[in-house]
Write an enzyme that holds these catalytic residues in place. Structure first.
Site, PDB file in Angstrom:
ATOM      1  N   LYS A 260      72.099  27.181  25.474  1.00  0.00           N
ATOM      2  CA  LYS A 260      70.685  27.330  25.851  1.00  0.00           C
ATOM      3  C   LYS A 260      69.913  27.819  24.642  1.00  0.00           C
ATOM      4  CE  LYS A 260      68.054  26.702  29.447  1.00  0.00           C
ATOM      5  NZ  LYS A 260      68.270  25.659  30.475  1.00  0.00           N
TER       6      LYS A 260
ATOM      7  N   THR B 204      66.457  15.460  37.675  1.00  0.00           N
ATOM      8  CA  THR B 204      66.747  16.732  38.338  1.00  0.00           C
ATOM      9  C   THR B 204      66.215  16.710  39.772  1.00  0.00           C
ATOM     10  OG1 THR B 204      66.678  17.792  36.194  1.00  0.00           O
ATOM     11  CG2 THR B 204      66.652  19.234  38.102  1.00  0.00           C
TER      12      THR B 204
ATOM     13  N   ASN C 227      58.086  19.598  36.899  1.00  0.00           N
ATOM     14  CA  ASN C 227      58.990  18.444  36.794  1.00  0.00           C
ATOM     15  C   ASN C 227      59.972  18.404  37.955  1.00  0.00           C
ATOM     16  OD1 ASN C 227      61.873  17.532  35.917  1.00  0.00           O
ATOM     17  ND2 ASN C 227      60.484  16.305  34.700  1.00  0.00           N
TER      18      ASN C 227
HETATM   19  P1  NAD Z   1      57.883  23.085  34.892  1.00  0.00           P
HETATM   20  O1  NAD Z   1      57.256  24.009  33.927  1.00  0.00           O
HETATM   21  O2  NAD Z   1      57.657  21.608  34.766  1.00  0.00           O
HETATM   22  O3  NAD Z   1      57.449  23.470  36.389  1.00  0.00           O
HETATM   23  C1  NAD Z   1      57.438  24.751  36.897  1.00  0.00           C
HETATM   24  C2  NAD Z   1      56.347  24.797  37.965  1.00  0.00           C
HETATM   25  O4  NAD Z   1      56.439  26.020  38.691  1.00  0.00           O
HETATM   26  C3  NAD Z   1      54.936  24.731  37.395  1.00  0.00           C
HETATM   27  O5  NAD Z   1      54.174  23.779  38.127  1.00  0.00           O
HETATM   28  C4  NAD Z   1      54.394  26.144  37.604  1.00  0.00           C
HETATM   29  O6  NAD Z   1      52.989  26.155  37.841  1.00  0.00           O
HETATM   30  C5  NAD Z   1      55.153  26.551  38.858  1.00  0.00           C
HETATM   31  N1  NAD Z   1      55.267  27.991  39.035  1.00  0.00           N
HETATM   32  C6  NAD Z   1      55.481  28.954  38.116  1.00  0.00           C
HETATM   33  N2  NAD Z   1      55.547  30.175  38.699  1.00  0.00           N
HETATM   34  C7  NAD Z   1      55.364  29.975  40.023  1.00  0.00           C
HETATM   35  C8  NAD Z   1      55.283  30.830  41.143  1.00  0.00           C
HETATM   36  N3  NAD Z   1      55.450  32.147  41.019  1.00  0.00           N
HETATM   37  N4  NAD Z   1      55.070  30.282  42.351  1.00  0.00           N
HETATM   38  C9  NAD Z   1      54.912  28.952  42.497  1.00  0.00           C
HETATM   39  N5  NAD Z   1      54.973  28.088  41.464  1.00  0.00           N
HETATM   40  C10 NAD Z   1      55.181  28.589  40.256  1.00  0.00           C
HETATM   41  O7  NAD Z   1      59.446  23.422  34.860  1.00  0.00           O
HETATM   42  P2  NAD Z   1      60.636  22.547  35.431  1.00  0.00           P
HETATM   43  O8  NAD Z   1      61.206  21.730  34.332  1.00  0.00           O
HETATM   44  O9  NAD Z   1      60.219  21.887  36.693  1.00  0.00           O
HETATM   45  O10 NAD Z   1      61.719  23.691  35.724  1.00  0.00           O
HETATM   46  C11 NAD Z   1      61.635  24.485  36.901  1.00  0.00           C
HETATM   47  C12 NAD Z   1      62.957  25.236  37.055  1.00  0.00           C
HETATM   48  O11 NAD Z   1      64.029  24.293  37.151  1.00  0.00           O
HETATM   49  C13 NAD Z   1      63.346  26.170  35.919  1.00  0.00           C
HETATM   50  O12 NAD Z   1      64.074  27.242  36.464  1.00  0.00           O
HETATM   51  C14 NAD Z   1      64.272  25.311  35.057  1.00  0.00           C
HETATM   52  O13 NAD Z   1      65.141  26.096  34.278  1.00  0.00           O
HETATM   53  C15 NAD Z   1      65.002  24.574  36.135  1.00  0.00           C
HETATM   54  N6  NAD Z   1      65.623  23.319  35.725  1.00  0.00           N
HETATM   55  C16 NAD Z   1      64.899  22.320  35.150  1.00  0.00           C
HETATM   56  C17 NAD Z   1      65.526  21.129  34.826  1.00  0.00           C
HETATM   57  C18 NAD Z   1      64.744  19.947  34.278  1.00  0.00           C
HETATM   58  O14 NAD Z   1      65.356  18.881  34.092  1.00  0.00           O
HETATM   59  N7  NAD Z   1      63.457  20.076  34.044  1.00  0.00           N
HETATM   60  C19 NAD Z   1      66.905  20.961  35.061  1.00  0.00           C
HETATM   61  C20 NAD Z   1      67.603  21.992  35.667  1.00  0.00           C
HETATM   62  C21 NAD Z   1      66.955  23.175  35.998  1.00  0.00           C
END
Ligand code: NAD
Length: 413
Positions: free
Chosen positions: A104, A188, A219
């Site tokens: 990471k 994902t 995402n």
């Molecule tokens: P992202 O930044 O695209 O989306 C996160 C979303 O959550 C945003 O729309 C943000 O406004 C919202 N958010 C933040 N705080 C919040 C709250 N307190 N209440 C409600 N909404 C809130 O990020 P992502 O890529 O979608 O990742 C989200 C999670 O999934 C993270 O924990 C990341 O580590 C995990 N993850 C992502 C992937 C990937 O392929 N993108 C893969 C595995 C795990």
């Protein structure tokens, strides 16, 4: 992230090592990262000043393959968060049979406050500082919270310029035009829906009547909504963040396309009503999916929850103490290392395509992803039933055993 994510990750590993009756040295090896690099990245800002940013890269355990994991760009990122996320990556890869170790990265910065030029300098500076520890067979980063395919494009270009060869497989999550895989962007969220369908089958829930709530419309959350909708489920509530968290409700179910059409503010969705966050967490839905950040569900929230299943789209969204509360209430928690593993699985497919120089169709990618995740689900379910443990413990038992077996073969203990 925090609330001490590293301590949480270590506790999960310790409990599984004990349950598997592994020698103590296995926990000693697995409780920390095998490598942790910290760098300082200087960036010439648009106003002529020079600012420095902290960058981290951790490789947790590489018994099963090169380290793999995203780079998070967030002002609150700490070295310990990066280590915790690397630990989770080791077991996420092992659980689905993806031949990687856990890695990471993190950069302490708020990308929304940087210009495009400053962000490019930051991305390239990270690679200049880290390139000795990266490589197609060493450590393969990808995007995470705060980073995206454009940032990865600058990083891959910087890396290729430094090493003097086209080494596209050193980063995944690239745009398709630059060696990315079809299906990676949605992988994902699509994977969360694959696991959602499996758990619904196990619990005899009809997909057509299934009610779903999603926290975080980024995402993961966005594509989770899209793919649950295409399974026929009803997305009755969505939460996101403006200056603070908010949630919207629609008894007839949200449409993904219309949520996207609502623009920057989901509250513009026609016919949606805003609901207090407490009501969002306590609503009686079949599946509630936290897909924002870690530790979203603490003990207080766990106590009011009434969903039948929590499907972890985010990494570490349920705090360990909350996990105990949910287990006591009979709520099934499908762990992150299985539920959101679709991203790393398709990252692996991207890497295989880069190394082979031969590219697959979107259908091929999705089919292979679905097969890998379905098989992993069935294996973990069987472990859960055989050992009478929680879903999370079953996933850790299974994946830590795999890592320990290979460490033994390699003579690490
Ligand atoms: P992202 O930044 O695209 O989306 C996160 C979303 O959550 C945003 O729309 C943000 O406004 C919202 N958010 C933040 N705080 C919040 C709250 N307190 N209440 C409600 N909404 C809130 O990020 P992502 O890529 O979608 O990742 C989200 C999670 O999934 C993270 O924990 C990341 O580590 C995990 N993850 C992502 C992937 C990937 O392929 N993108 C893969 C595995 C795990």
């Amino acid at each position: 992230m925090s609330n001490n994510a590293l301590a949480n990750a270590q506790l999960q590993v310790e409990q599984a090592c004990k349950a598997l009756e592994l020698p103590n040295c296995v926990y000693e090896i697995l409780k920390d990262t095998q490598r942790m690099i910290e760098i300082t990245i200087p960036v010439h800002m648009d106003d002529g000043s020079l600012r420095t940013f902290k960058g981290y890269r951790a490789a947790h355990n590489t018994a099963l393959g090169p380290a793999k994991g995203g780079i998070r760009i967030h002002p609150d990122t700490t070295g310990d968060d990066v280590k915790a996320l690397a630990i989770w990556m080791t077991f996420k890869c092992a659980v689905t049979g993806t031949p990687y170790g856990g890695g990471k990265g993190g950069i302490v910065a708020d990308p929304s406050k940087l210009s495009t030029r400053e962000l490019e300098q930051l991305a390239r500076g990270y690679v200049r500082g880290m390139h000795h520890y990266l490589g197609e067979k060493i450590d393969i980063p990808a995007p995470d919270v705060g980073s995206n395919s454009q940032i990865i494009s600058w990083m891959v270009d910087e890396y290729c310029q430094i090493v003097g060869e086209q080494a596209l497989g050193v980063f995944t999550g690239k745009p398709v035009e630059l060696g990315g895989s079809l299906g990676r962007t949605e992988a994902t969220g699509f994977g969360v829906s694959v696991i959602g369908r499996k758990i619904a089958q196990k619990k005899n829930m009809d997909l057509k009547d299934l009610t779903v709530a999603v926290q975080g419309f980024g995402n993961v959350g966005g594509f989770t909504v899209k793919h649950f909708e295409s399974l026929g489920a009803k997305i009755v509530a969505v939460s996101d963040f403006d200056t603070e968290p908010f949630a919207i409700h629609h008894a007839d179910g949200f449409s993904y396309d219309e949520l996207i059409a609502s623009g920057d503010d989901l509250r513009n969705y026609p016919g949606a009503t805003e609901m207090p966050m407490d009501d969002f967490w306590s609503q009686k839905v079949d599946i509630l999916i936290p897909a924002a950040l870690a530790n979203a569900i603490d003990v207080e929230i766990a106590q009011i929850m009434q969903a039948s299943v929590i499907l972890e789209g985010a990494n570490g969204p349920v705090a360990p103490e909350a996990d105990t509360v949910l287990e006591g209430k009979g709520i099934t928690v499908v762990p992150d290392i299985l539920a959101n593993s679709g991203g790393v699985i398709v990252s692996y497919f991207e890497w295989v395509q880069n190394l082979g120089g031969y590219y697959w169709s979107e259908g091929d990618v999705a089919n292979r992803q679905e097969t890998a995740m379905s098989q992993a689900f069935d294996t973990i379910w069987e472990t859960k039933e055989n050992h009478q443990v929680s879903f999370r413990q079953a996933a850790y038992l299974n994946s830590i055993q795999k890592v320990a077996d290979v460490m033994k073969l390699r003579g690490h203990y």
